[in-house]
Design an enzyme around this catalytic site. Structure first.
Site: not given
Ligand code: GLN
Length: 313
Positions: A73, A76, A198, A249, A267
Protein backbone atom coordinates in the site's frame (compact mmCIF):
# COMPACT_ATOMS: atom_id res chain seq x y z
CA UNK A 1 18.38 6.76 30.45
CA UNK A 2 19.20 10.28 29.32
CA UNK A 3 17.58 11.18 26.00
CA UNK A 4 19.86 13.40 23.92
CA UNK A 5 18.23 15.46 21.23
CA UNK A 6 20.09 15.24 17.93
CA UNK A 7 20.05 18.64 16.28
CA UNK A 8 17.85 18.88 13.19
CA UNK A 9 20.64 20.89 11.58
CA UNK A 10 23.03 17.99 12.11
CA UNK A 11 24.97 17.32 8.92
CA UNK A 12 24.20 13.63 9.14
CA UNK A 13 21.32 11.49 10.28
CA UNK A 14 23.59 8.47 10.80
CA UNK A 15 23.99 8.65 14.59
CA UNK A 16 20.27 8.87 15.17
CA UNK A 17 19.58 5.96 12.80
CA UNK A 18 22.24 3.83 14.50
CA UNK A 19 20.75 4.59 17.87
CA UNK A 20 17.20 3.73 16.75
CA UNK A 21 18.37 0.43 15.23
CA UNK A 22 20.07 -0.51 18.51
CA UNK A 23 16.87 0.25 20.43
CA UNK A 24 14.70 -1.72 18.00
CA UNK A 25 17.06 -4.68 18.33
CA UNK A 26 15.96 -4.93 21.96
CA UNK A 27 12.23 -4.75 21.21
CA UNK A 28 10.66 -7.98 22.43
CA UNK A 29 7.43 -8.09 20.36
CA UNK A 30 7.53 -7.25 16.68
CA UNK A 31 4.08 -8.36 15.46
CA UNK A 32 3.36 -10.89 12.71
CA UNK A 33 3.88 -10.72 8.94
CA UNK A 34 0.74 -10.47 6.80
CA UNK A 35 -0.45 -14.01 6.12
CA UNK A 36 -3.53 -13.31 4.02
CA UNK A 37 -1.07 -12.90 1.13
CA UNK A 38 0.77 -16.25 1.47
CA UNK A 39 3.85 -15.01 -0.41
CA UNK A 40 4.46 -12.43 2.35
CA UNK A 41 3.89 -14.77 5.30
CA UNK A 42 7.43 -16.19 5.33
CA UNK A 43 9.14 -12.82 6.06
CA UNK A 44 11.21 -12.75 9.25
CA UNK A 45 9.61 -10.19 11.63
CA UNK A 46 13.01 -9.42 13.15
CA UNK A 47 14.28 -7.80 9.97
CA UNK A 48 14.61 -4.05 10.23
CA UNK A 49 15.82 -1.31 7.93
CA UNK A 50 15.47 2.46 7.89
CA UNK A 51 16.55 5.20 5.48
CA UNK A 52 16.37 8.99 5.51
CA UNK A 53 16.72 10.98 2.29
CA UNK A 54 17.54 14.66 2.32
CA UNK A 55 16.04 16.99 -0.27
CA UNK A 56 19.17 16.83 -2.43
CA UNK A 57 19.07 13.02 -2.59
CA UNK A 58 21.66 12.30 0.09
CA UNK A 59 20.54 9.07 1.80
CA UNK A 60 21.44 7.66 5.21
CA UNK A 61 20.47 4.16 6.25
CA UNK A 62 20.77 1.43 8.81
CA UNK A 63 20.05 -2.32 8.98
CA UNK A 64 18.30 -3.82 5.94
CA UNK A 65 17.90 -0.46 4.25
CA UNK A 66 19.09 -1.72 0.87
CA UNK A 67 16.99 -4.90 0.96
CA UNK A 68 13.99 -4.87 -1.46
CA UNK A 69 10.65 -5.06 0.35
CA UNK A 70 7.13 -5.59 -0.93
CA UNK A 71 5.80 -2.05 -1.29
CA UNK A 72 2.08 -2.98 -1.12
CA UNK A 73 0.00 0.00 0.00
CA UNK A 74 2.95 2.40 -0.02
CA UNK A 75 2.30 2.59 -3.75
CA UNK A 76 -1.08 4.23 -3.08
CA UNK A 77 0.72 7.51 -2.37
CA UNK A 78 2.47 7.51 -5.75
CA UNK A 79 -0.59 6.53 -7.79
CA UNK A 80 -2.56 9.29 -6.06
CA UNK A 81 0.13 11.84 -6.91
CA UNK A 82 0.28 10.67 -10.53
CA UNK A 83 -3.49 10.90 -10.96
CA UNK A 84 -3.63 14.36 -9.42
CA UNK A 85 -0.75 15.43 -11.66
CA UNK A 86 -2.51 14.11 -14.77
CA UNK A 87 -6.15 14.85 -14.04
CA UNK A 88 -6.35 17.38 -11.22
CA UNK A 89 -9.26 17.67 -8.82
CA UNK A 90 -11.71 15.58 -10.92
CA UNK A 91 -10.55 12.57 -8.90
CA UNK A 92 -12.24 13.94 -5.77
CA UNK A 93 -15.67 13.40 -7.33
CA UNK A 94 -14.96 9.67 -7.19
CA UNK A 95 -13.14 9.27 -3.87
CA UNK A 96 -13.35 11.15 -0.56
CA UNK A 97 -10.61 12.34 1.75
CA UNK A 98 -11.89 11.58 5.21
CA UNK A 99 -10.44 8.94 7.53
CA UNK A 100 -12.54 5.79 7.36
CA UNK A 101 -12.04 4.49 10.89
CA UNK A 102 -12.35 1.04 9.34
CA UNK A 103 -9.83 -1.63 8.29
CA UNK A 104 -8.06 -1.03 4.98
CA UNK A 105 -10.01 -3.74 3.14
CA UNK A 106 -13.43 -3.06 4.64
CA UNK A 107 -16.59 -3.13 2.51
CA UNK A 108 -19.12 -1.77 4.99
CA UNK A 109 -19.03 1.97 4.27
CA UNK A 110 -19.20 1.58 0.52
CA UNK A 111 -22.89 0.74 0.31
CA UNK A 112 -23.98 3.50 2.68
CA UNK A 113 -21.87 5.97 0.72
CA UNK A 114 -23.03 4.94 -2.77
CA UNK A 115 -19.84 3.33 -3.97
CA UNK A 116 -17.62 6.37 -3.20
CA UNK A 117 -14.71 5.24 -0.99
CA UNK A 118 -13.81 7.36 2.01
CA UNK A 119 -10.23 8.06 0.96
CA UNK A 120 -7.56 7.06 -1.59
CA UNK A 121 -5.51 5.02 0.89
CA UNK A 122 -7.98 2.30 1.84
CA UNK A 123 -8.13 -0.47 -0.75
CA UNK A 124 -11.45 0.68 -2.26
CA UNK A 125 -10.11 4.20 -2.78
CA UNK A 126 -6.82 2.95 -4.16
CA UNK A 127 -8.69 0.83 -6.70
CA UNK A 128 -10.51 3.97 -7.89
CA UNK A 129 -7.17 5.81 -8.17
CA UNK A 130 -5.54 2.96 -10.11
CA UNK A 131 -8.60 2.82 -12.37
CA UNK A 132 -8.17 6.54 -13.13
CA UNK A 133 -4.44 6.16 -13.71
CA UNK A 134 -5.06 3.27 -16.08
CA UNK A 135 -7.57 5.34 -18.03
CA UNK A 136 -5.17 8.30 -18.14
CA UNK A 137 -2.10 6.34 -19.21
CA UNK A 138 -3.18 2.94 -20.58
CA UNK A 139 -0.71 1.27 -18.19
CA UNK A 140 -1.16 2.19 -14.54
CA UNK A 141 1.38 -0.24 -13.07
CA UNK A 142 3.96 0.52 -15.76
CA UNK A 143 3.57 4.28 -15.27
CA UNK A 144 4.03 3.82 -11.54
CA UNK A 145 7.11 1.65 -12.03
CA UNK A 146 8.67 4.21 -14.40
CA UNK A 147 8.05 6.94 -11.85
CA UNK A 148 9.58 4.96 -8.98
CA UNK A 149 12.61 4.05 -11.09
CA UNK A 150 13.15 7.68 -12.08
CA UNK A 151 12.77 9.10 -8.59
CA UNK A 152 14.89 6.46 -6.87
CA UNK A 153 17.50 6.33 -9.62
CA UNK A 154 17.17 2.53 -9.51
CA UNK A 155 16.32 1.16 -12.96
CA UNK A 156 16.18 -2.40 -11.54
CA UNK A 157 12.90 -1.91 -9.67
CA UNK A 158 10.25 -4.43 -10.74
CA UNK A 159 7.09 -6.23 -9.65
CA UNK A 160 7.50 -9.61 -8.00
CA UNK A 161 5.38 -11.94 -10.14
CA UNK A 162 5.03 -14.55 -7.38
CA UNK A 163 3.64 -11.97 -4.96
CA UNK A 164 1.27 -10.60 -7.63
CA UNK A 165 0.06 -14.13 -8.37
CA UNK A 166 -0.36 -14.84 -4.65
CA UNK A 167 -2.41 -11.67 -4.25
CA UNK A 168 -4.56 -12.55 -7.24
CA UNK A 169 -5.15 -16.08 -5.93
CA UNK A 170 -6.31 -14.67 -2.59
CA UNK A 171 -7.84 -11.47 -3.91
CA UNK A 172 -11.53 -12.12 -3.34
CA UNK A 173 -11.89 -9.12 -1.06
CA UNK A 174 -10.35 -6.70 -3.54
CA UNK A 175 -12.40 -8.27 -6.35
CA UNK A 176 -15.54 -7.73 -4.27
CA UNK A 177 -14.60 -4.07 -3.72
CA UNK A 178 -13.94 -3.58 -7.44
CA UNK A 179 -17.17 -5.19 -8.60
CA UNK A 180 -19.21 -3.42 -5.96
CA UNK A 181 -17.89 0.00 -7.00
CA UNK A 182 -18.36 -0.90 -10.67
CA UNK A 183 -22.06 -1.49 -9.89
CA UNK A 184 -22.22 2.18 -8.87
CA UNK A 185 -20.47 3.27 -12.05
CA UNK A 186 -17.33 4.27 -10.13
CA UNK A 187 -14.90 2.02 -12.06
CA UNK A 188 -14.21 2.75 -15.73
CA UNK A 189 -12.10 -0.27 -16.73
CA UNK A 190 -13.12 -3.95 -16.66
CA UNK A 191 -12.68 -5.11 -13.08
CA UNK A 192 -10.30 -8.01 -13.99
CA UNK A 193 -8.06 -5.51 -15.82
CA UNK A 194 -8.13 -3.20 -12.82
CA UNK A 195 -7.29 -6.00 -10.38
CA UNK A 196 -4.37 -7.13 -12.54
CA UNK A 197 -3.00 -3.58 -12.54
CA UNK A 198 -3.55 -3.21 -8.80
CA UNK A 199 -1.80 -6.47 -7.91
CA UNK A 200 1.14 -5.60 -10.16
CA UNK A 201 1.28 -2.22 -8.43
CA UNK A 202 1.21 -3.69 -4.90
CA UNK A 203 3.85 -6.33 -5.70
CA UNK A 204 6.52 -3.82 -6.78
CA UNK A 205 9.66 -4.33 -4.68
CA UNK A 206 11.95 -1.50 -3.63
CA UNK A 207 14.34 -0.83 -0.75
CA UNK A 208 14.00 1.70 2.05
CA UNK A 209 16.60 3.82 0.24
CA UNK A 210 14.64 3.65 -3.04
CA UNK A 211 11.38 4.53 -1.33
CA UNK A 212 12.76 7.37 0.79
CA UNK A 213 14.15 8.89 -2.41
CA UNK A 214 10.94 8.27 -4.39
CA UNK A 215 8.92 10.09 -1.73
CA UNK A 216 11.17 13.16 -1.99
CA UNK A 217 8.78 15.16 -4.16
CA UNK A 218 6.42 15.40 -1.19
CA UNK A 219 9.12 17.03 0.95
CA UNK A 220 10.14 19.29 -1.98
CA UNK A 221 6.60 20.69 -2.31
CA UNK A 222 5.90 18.82 -5.54
CA UNK A 223 9.31 18.96 -7.26
CA UNK A 224 10.71 15.71 -8.69
CA UNK A 225 14.27 14.48 -8.35
CA UNK A 226 15.21 15.97 -11.75
CA UNK A 227 13.93 19.41 -10.76
CA UNK A 228 10.72 19.29 -12.80
CA UNK A 229 7.38 19.77 -11.12
CA UNK A 230 4.97 16.85 -10.57
CA UNK A 231 2.48 18.56 -8.25
CA UNK A 232 1.74 22.16 -7.35
CA UNK A 233 2.89 22.95 -3.83
CA UNK A 234 -0.77 23.07 -2.89
CA UNK A 235 -1.33 19.53 -4.23
CA UNK A 236 1.75 18.29 -2.39
CA UNK A 237 0.35 19.78 0.80
CA UNK A 238 -2.96 18.02 0.11
CA UNK A 239 -1.34 14.62 -0.42
CA UNK A 240 0.65 15.05 2.79
CA UNK A 241 -2.55 15.98 4.62
CA UNK A 242 -4.38 12.88 3.39
CA UNK A 243 -1.37 10.77 4.43
CA UNK A 244 -1.50 12.26 7.91
CA UNK A 245 -5.22 11.66 8.35
CA UNK A 246 -5.71 8.41 6.40
CA UNK A 247 -2.30 6.85 5.70
CA UNK A 248 -2.34 4.26 8.47
CA UNK A 249 -6.02 3.24 8.20
CA UNK A 250 -7.91 2.95 11.46
CA UNK A 251 -4.72 3.74 13.38
CA UNK A 252 -4.14 7.17 11.75
CA UNK A 253 -4.96 9.03 14.97
CA UNK A 254 -2.52 6.93 16.97
CA UNK A 255 0.17 7.31 14.27
CA UNK A 256 -0.25 11.11 14.24
CA UNK A 257 -0.07 11.13 18.04
CA UNK A 258 3.05 8.99 18.24
CA UNK A 259 4.96 10.05 15.11
CA UNK A 260 3.56 13.44 14.11
CA UNK A 261 4.31 13.10 10.39
CA UNK A 262 2.37 12.35 7.20
CA UNK A 263 2.94 8.62 6.73
CA UNK A 264 1.74 5.67 4.70
CA UNK A 265 2.03 2.03 5.68
CA UNK A 266 1.84 -1.20 3.66
CA UNK A 267 1.27 -4.80 4.70
CA UNK A 268 4.76 -5.67 3.47
CA UNK A 269 5.90 -3.91 6.67
CA UNK A 270 7.09 -0.68 5.05
CA UNK A 271 6.16 2.83 6.15
CA UNK A 272 7.07 6.02 4.28
CA UNK A 273 6.95 9.38 6.04
CA UNK A 274 7.52 13.00 5.08
CA UNK A 275 9.06 15.94 6.91
CA UNK A 276 7.94 18.68 4.47
CA UNK A 277 10.79 20.96 3.47
CA UNK A 278 13.35 18.77 5.18
CA UNK A 279 13.57 15.03 4.44
CA UNK A 280 11.72 11.78 3.77
CA UNK A 281 11.92 8.42 5.53
CA UNK A 282 11.22 4.80 4.84
CA UNK A 283 11.33 2.14 7.52
CA UNK A 284 10.77 -1.59 7.10
CA UNK A 285 10.06 -4.42 9.47
CA UNK A 286 7.60 -7.13 8.37
CA UNK A 287 5.89 -7.78 11.72
CA UNK A 288 2.49 -6.03 11.75
CA UNK A 289 0.01 -5.05 14.42
CA UNK A 290 -3.66 -5.99 14.11
CA UNK A 291 -4.35 -2.91 11.95
CA UNK A 292 -1.71 -3.81 9.40
CA UNK A 293 1.02 -1.35 10.44
CA UNK A 294 4.63 -2.39 11.11
CA UNK A 295 5.18 -2.59 14.87
CA UNK A 296 8.90 -1.81 14.78
CA UNK A 297 8.35 0.66 11.93
CA UNK A 298 5.98 2.87 13.92
CA UNK A 299 8.24 2.61 16.98
CA UNK A 300 11.29 3.64 14.92
CA UNK A 301 9.52 6.65 13.41
CA UNK A 302 8.29 7.68 16.84
CA UNK A 303 11.87 7.58 18.11
CA UNK A 304 13.10 9.52 15.06
CA UNK A 305 10.72 12.44 15.57
CA UNK A 306 11.31 12.37 19.33
CA UNK A 307 15.10 12.37 19.03
CA UNK A 308 15.36 14.92 16.22
CA UNK A 309 12.35 17.14 16.95
CA UNK A 310 11.53 16.90 13.24
CA UNK A 311 7.75 16.67 12.96
CA UNK A 312 4.96 18.77 11.50
CA UNK A 313 3.83 19.75 15.02
N1 GLN B 1 -2.07 -5.60 -1.72
C1 GLN B 1 -2.64 -5.41 -0.41
C2 GLN B 1 -4.14 -5.61 -0.47
O1 GLN B 1 -4.73 -5.17 -1.39
C3 GLN B 1 -2.31 -4.03 0.08
C4 GLN B 1 -2.88 -3.77 1.44
C5 GLN B 1 -1.98 -2.97 2.32
O2 GLN B 1 -0.78 -2.88 2.12
N2 GLN B 1 -2.55 -2.44 3.38
O3 GLN B 1 -4.72 -6.22 0.40
Amino acid sequence: MVIMAVSSSSSTFQPVLDRIAAEIENMPARGRPADYIPALAACDPRRFGMAVAELDGTVYGVGDWRQPLSTQSLTKVFTLALVLAGGGDALWERVGREPSGNPFNSLVQLEYENGIPRNPFINAGALVVTDRLHTQTGDAAGTLLDFLRAESGNAQLASNKDVAASEAAHGDRNAALGHFMASYGNIGNPVPTLLDQYFRQCSIEASCADLALATGFLARHGIRADGTRLLTSSQAKQVNAVMLTCGTYDAAGEFAYRVGLPGKSGVGGGIIAVVPGHCTLCVWSPGLDERGNSVAGVAALERFTTLTGLSVF
